[in-house]
Design an enzyme around this catalytic site. Sequence first.
Site, PDB file in Angstrom:
ATOM      1  N   GLY A  19       0.838  -1.206   0.000  1.00 38.81           N
ATOM      2  CA  GLY A  19       0.000   0.000   0.000  1.00 38.81           C
ATOM      3  C   GLY A  19       0.865   1.245   0.000  1.00 38.81           C
ATOM      4  N   ASP A  46      14.850  -4.899  11.879  1.00 42.63           N
ATOM      5  CA  ASP A  46      13.978  -4.736  13.043  1.00 42.63           C
ATOM      6  C   ASP A  46      13.827  -3.257  13.330  1.00 42.63           C
ATOM      7  OD1 ASP A  46      13.563  -7.381  13.483  1.00 42.63           O
ATOM      8  OD2 ASP A  46      15.271  -7.590  14.860  1.00 42.63           O
ATOM      9  N   ASP A  75       8.478   5.612   7.543  1.00 41.23           N
ATOM     10  CA  ASP A  75       7.948   4.999   8.761  1.00 41.23           C
ATOM     11  C   ASP A  75       6.746   5.829   9.160  1.00 41.23           C
ATOM     12  OD1 ASP A  75       8.453   2.738  10.614  1.00 41.23           O
ATOM     13  OD2 ASP A  75       8.173   4.338  12.071  1.00 41.23           O
ATOM     14  N   PHE A 158      -5.327   1.356   2.574  1.00 36.05           N
ATOM     15  CA  PHE A 158      -4.712   0.223   3.264  1.00 36.05           C
ATOM     16  C   PHE A 158      -4.669   0.548   4.753  1.00 36.05           C
ATOM     17  CE2 PHE A 158      -0.414   1.813   4.312  1.00 36.05           C
ATOM     18  CZ  PHE A 158      -0.358   2.954   3.538  1.00 36.05           C
ATOM     19  N   GLY A 159      -4.211  -0.421   5.528  1.00 35.82           N
ATOM     20  CA  GLY A 159      -4.001  -0.195   6.961  1.00 35.82           C
ATOM     21  C   GLY A 159      -5.245   0.345   7.659  1.00 35.82           C
ATOM     22  N   ASP A 161      -6.852   3.109   7.056  1.00 34.21           N
ATOM     23  CA  ASP A 161      -7.606   4.086   6.262  1.00 34.21           C
ATOM     24  C   ASP A 161      -9.121   4.048   6.475  1.00 34.21           C
ATOM     25  OD1 ASP A 161      -5.501   5.446   5.131  1.00 34.21           O
ATOM     26  OD2 ASP A 161      -5.446   4.224   3.319  1.00 34.21           O
ATOM     27  N   LYS A 181      -6.532  11.351  -1.589  1.00 34.22           N
ATOM     28  CA  LYS A 181      -5.712  11.049  -0.399  1.00 34.22           C
ATOM     29  C   LYS A 181      -4.271  11.520  -0.631  1.00 34.22           C
ATOM     30  CE  LYS A 181      -3.754   7.538   2.589  1.00 34.22           C
ATOM     31  NZ  LYS A 181      -3.365   6.146   2.831  1.00 34.22           N
ATOM     32  N   HIS A 186      -0.407  12.512   5.121  1.00 33.16           N
ATOM     33  CA  HIS A 186       0.837  12.668   5.887  1.00 33.16           C
ATOM     34  C   HIS A 186       2.048  12.391   4.999  1.00 33.16           C
ATOM     35  CE1 HIS A 186      -0.971   8.770   5.894  1.00 33.16           C
ATOM     36  NE2 HIS A 186       0.034   8.156   6.474  1.00 33.16           N
TER      37      HIS A 186
HETATM   38  P1  ITT Z   1       7.698  -1.182   5.965  1.00 34.54           P
HETATM   39  O1  ITT Z   1       8.351  -1.006   7.311  1.00 34.54           O
HETATM   40  O2  ITT Z   1       8.241  -2.325   5.170  1.00 34.54           O
HETATM   41  O3  ITT Z   1       7.666   0.086   5.174  1.00 34.54           O
HETATM   42  P2  ITT Z   1       5.288  -1.498   7.534  1.00 34.54           P
HETATM   43  O4  ITT Z   1       3.870  -1.769   7.181  1.00 34.54           O
HETATM   44  O5  ITT Z   1       5.919  -2.372   8.608  1.00 34.54           O
HETATM   45  O6  ITT Z   1       6.142  -1.562   6.187  1.00 34.54           O
HETATM   46  P3  ITT Z   1       5.519   0.761   9.309  1.00 34.54           P
HETATM   47  O7  ITT Z   1       6.407   0.052  10.256  1.00 34.54           O
HETATM   48  O8  ITT Z   1       5.839   2.185   8.972  1.00 34.54           O
HETATM   49  O9  ITT Z   1       5.432   0.010   7.925  1.00 34.54           O
HETATM   50  O10 ITT Z   1       4.051   0.627   9.850  1.00 34.54           O
HETATM   51  C1  ITT Z   1       3.121   1.622   9.641  1.00 34.54           C
HETATM   52  C2  ITT Z   1       1.728   1.052   9.718  1.00 34.54           C
HETATM   53  O11 ITT Z   1       0.850   2.162   9.933  1.00 34.54           O
HETATM   54  C3  ITT Z   1       1.347   0.416   8.410  1.00 34.54           C
HETATM   55  O12 ITT Z   1       1.462  -0.989   8.453  1.00 34.54           O
HETATM   56  C4  ITT Z   1      -0.105   0.864   8.215  1.00 34.54           C
HETATM   57  O13 ITT Z   1      -0.983  -0.048   8.665  1.00 34.54           O
HETATM   58  C5  ITT Z   1      -0.228   2.114   9.069  1.00 34.54           C
HETATM   59  N1  ITT Z   1      -0.251   3.241   8.132  1.00 34.54           N
HETATM   60  C6  ITT Z   1       0.788   4.011   7.730  1.00 34.54           C
HETATM   61  N2  ITT Z   1       0.399   4.882   6.782  1.00 34.54           N
HETATM   62  C7  ITT Z   1      -0.910   4.635   6.571  1.00 34.54           C
HETATM   63  C8  ITT Z   1      -1.867   5.162   5.704  1.00 34.54           C
HETATM   64  O14 ITT Z   1      -1.572   6.095   4.808  1.00 34.54           O
HETATM   65  N3  ITT Z   1      -3.096   4.678   5.753  1.00 34.54           N
HETATM   66  C9  ITT Z   1      -3.425   3.706   6.615  1.00 34.54           C
HETATM   67  N4  ITT Z   1      -2.583   3.117   7.454  1.00 34.54           N
HETATM   68  C10 ITT Z   1      -1.327   3.583   7.438  1.00 34.54           C
END
Ligand code: ITT
Length: 199
Positions: A19, A46, A75, A158-159, A161, A181, A186
């Site tokens: 995503g 990690d 991040d 994703f996540g 949202d 979006k 952010h």
């Molecule tokens: P990488 O470290 O490989 O980039 P990750 O998913 O582990 O992937 P993060 O540690 O930065 O990434 O975790 C951030 C989480 O926050 C991510 O899994 C999303 O679920 C959520 N997140 C971040 N940006 C978002 C967005 O624009 N919309 C919805 N959820 C978001």
Amino acid sequence: MALKLEPGARLVVATHNPGKARELAQILENRFQLVAAGELGLPEPDETEQTFVGNALLKARAAAEASGLIALADDSGLSVAALEGQPGVYSARWAGPGRDFTVAMRKVEERLEEVESRDLAAWFTSALAVAWPGGPAVVVEGRVDGTLTFPPRGDRGFGYDPIFIPEGHAETFGEMDPAAKDRMSHRARAFEKLKAALL
Ligand code: ITT
């Protein structure tokens, strides 16, 4: 010499989250030749830092060293005011090993019920870091404020949202046109700062 990212530079996008990778590609708009971390088989370091900035730098530096290319890492996460900023840097981890965000969104709702708060204020943060192999790194942060809504709505993002409505709007990020979006997120706001610093 000032750090600059030349147009067309080869840039490894150090994320394993599809995503995010999709949004970063949209936001970067063909400015660079993007190489995915997965294509290079880069390991996932990690995330041991306590801040978005710290983890973005850690991921960008690890990818730059492993690939020999300039690396861009994001991040990010959701912070909920009534939960003292949680899940924050633990946003991905709240979804468990299967990265199930239905579970993570339900957990946010349950925690809010536990603290008996009516305050639904929340914000997303994205720290974007660029690291040069064996060299310097630059990191910036962008934020978008909004309000949580339950149950989740929409399947376009994703996540988290589907539970986040950005300030001044009626749709969740999950319902919104992805291009909309990308104009206010952010991640887009962080990229504006990166542009000011590096382009
Ligand atoms: P990488 O470290 O490989 O980039 P990750 O998913 O582990 O992937 P993060 O540690 O930065 O990434 O975790 C951030 C989480 O926050 C991510 O899994 C999303 O679920 C959520 N997140 C971040 N940006 C978002 C967005 O624009 N919309 C919805 N959820 C978001």
